[in-house]
Motif scaffolding. Structure first.
Motif, PDB file in Angstrom:
ATOM      1  N   ALA A  44     -11.968  17.892 -59.310  1.00 59.86           N
ATOM      2  CA  ALA A  44     -11.092  16.875 -59.919  1.00 59.86           C
ATOM      3  C   ALA A  44     -10.197  16.248 -58.859  1.00 59.86           C
ATOM      4  CB  ALA A  44     -10.264  17.499 -61.040  1.00 59.86           C
ATOM      5  N   LYS A  45      -9.661  17.081 -57.964  1.00 56.50           N
ATOM      6  CA  LYS A  45      -8.807  16.545 -56.896  1.00 56.50           C
ATOM      7  C   LYS A  45      -9.614  15.614 -55.984  1.00 56.50           C
ATOM      8  CE  LYS A  45      -5.549  17.839 -53.282  1.00 56.50           C
ATOM      9  NZ  LYS A  45      -5.211  16.504 -53.061  1.00 56.50           N
ATOM     10  N   ILE A  46     -10.838  16.003 -55.642  1.00 57.52           N
ATOM     11  CA  ILE A  46     -11.680  15.164 -54.788  1.00 57.52           C
ATOM     12  C   ILE A  46     -11.987  13.846 -55.487  1.00 57.52           C
ATOM     13  CG2 ILE A  46     -14.010  14.972 -53.803  1.00 57.52           C
ATOM     14  CD1 ILE A  46     -13.808  18.001 -53.163  1.00 57.52           C
ATOM     15  N   GLU A  47     -12.333  13.901 -56.784  1.00 54.31           N
ATOM     16  CA  GLU A  47     -12.610  12.671 -57.526  1.00 54.31           C
ATOM     17  C   GLU A  47     -11.365  11.799 -57.628  1.00 54.31           C
ATOM     18  OE1 GLU A  47     -14.267  13.946 -61.230  1.00 54.31           O
ATOM     19  OE2 GLU A  47     -16.163  14.549 -60.328  1.00 54.31           O
ATOM     20  N   GLY A  48     -10.215  12.436 -57.823  1.00 58.88           N
ATOM     21  CA  GLY A  48      -8.952  11.684 -57.848  1.00 58.88           C
ATOM     22  C   GLY A  48      -8.668  11.029 -56.508  1.00 58.88           C
ATOM     23  N   ASP A  49      -8.929  11.770 -55.435  1.00 56.14           N
ATOM     24  CA  ASP A  49      -8.721  11.202 -54.107  1.00 56.14           C
ATOM     25  C   ASP A  49      -9.677  10.035 -53.850  1.00 56.14           C
ATOM     26  OD1 ASP A  49      -6.739  13.040 -53.647  1.00 56.14           O
ATOM     27  OD2 ASP A  49      -7.955  14.366 -52.374  1.00 56.14           O
ATOM     28  N   PHE A  50     -10.931  10.174 -54.325  1.00 62.93           N
ATOM     29  CA  PHE A  50     -11.882   9.070 -54.187  1.00 62.93           C
ATOM     30  C   PHE A  50     -11.415   7.850 -54.982  1.00 62.93           C
ATOM     31  CE2 PHE A  50     -15.622  11.985 -53.023  1.00 62.93           C
ATOM     32  CZ  PHE A  50     -15.562  11.634 -51.691  1.00 62.93           C
ATOM     33  N   ALA A  51     -10.928   8.090 -56.199  1.00 64.09           N
ATOM     34  CA  ALA A  51     -10.434   6.972 -57.021  1.00 64.09           C
ATOM     35  C   ALA A  51      -9.232   6.315 -56.356  1.00 64.09           C
ATOM     36  CB  ALA A  51     -10.073   7.467 -58.419  1.00 64.09           C
ATOM     37  N   LEU A  52      -8.330   7.136 -55.816  1.00 64.46           N
ATOM     38  CA  LEU A  52      -7.162   6.595 -55.116  1.00 64.46           C
ATOM     39  C   LEU A  52      -7.593   5.809 -53.884  1.00 64.46           C
ATOM     40  CD1 LEU A  52      -4.076   6.423 -54.793  1.00 64.46           C
ATOM     41  CD2 LEU A  52      -4.208   8.552 -53.476  1.00 64.46           C
TER      42      LEU A  52
END
Length: 163
Positions: A44-52
């Protein structure tokens, strides 16, 4: 060695199965859920970082587009200002050129008038000198006394032929 005796194999296999089963139950109930939660949290953190990162990339592209647009507008304004200044300078140059040409034409006309007056004065002097010279020549060579009017008409005739 007791492990290698065939009669001890069944109890060893039994305890092996029991131990692995308990270990499997212990891992699946205690360790695997925590591990799964940690992996899901990281995902989730990686996906959030990708979205950011994607949103920051979009913002950066929008900022670059705005910068390019502002730069193009500034260039257009600069070109317009330069064209306006060039037109003003060309108009001022044209006015100044016309003024100078008019002034030079006036000076040329004045100079032509002065030249004409000087030429006429010189021609009058030449006429006078020619009259005196012709009378002196006639007196010296022929011993005649020529009247100034007669000498003047002869000089005028000669001068009119040269012009």
């Amino acid at each position: 060695m007791p492990q290698l005796r065939f009669e001890d194999f069944p109890p060893q296999i039994f305890w092996l199965v029991v131990t692995f089963t308990l270990l499997l139950i212990l891992l699946s109930t205690l360790v695997l859920p925590k591990l799964k939660g940690t992996i899901e949290g990281r995902q989730a953190k990686i996906e959030g970082d990708f979205a950011l990162a994607a949103s920051l990339k979009d913002e950066a592209q929008a900022a670059i587009a705005a910068y390019d647009k502002a730069l193009a507008e500034a260039r257009n304004r600069a070109n317009a200002i330069a064209a306006e200044a060039r037109a003003k300078i060309e108009a001022a140059v044209a006015v100044r050129k016309a003024e100078l040409e008019a002034k030079l034409n006036e000076e040329a006309k004045a100079a032509e008038g002065r030249i004409r007056a000087t030429k006429e004065a010189a021609m009058a002097e030449v006429r006078g000198i020619a009259i005196e010279t012709s009378r002196a020549i006639a007196a010296k060579i022929a011993g005649l006394s020529v009247d100034e009017a007669i000498a003047g008409s002869a000089v005028d005739a000669a001068l009119s032929r040269t012009h």
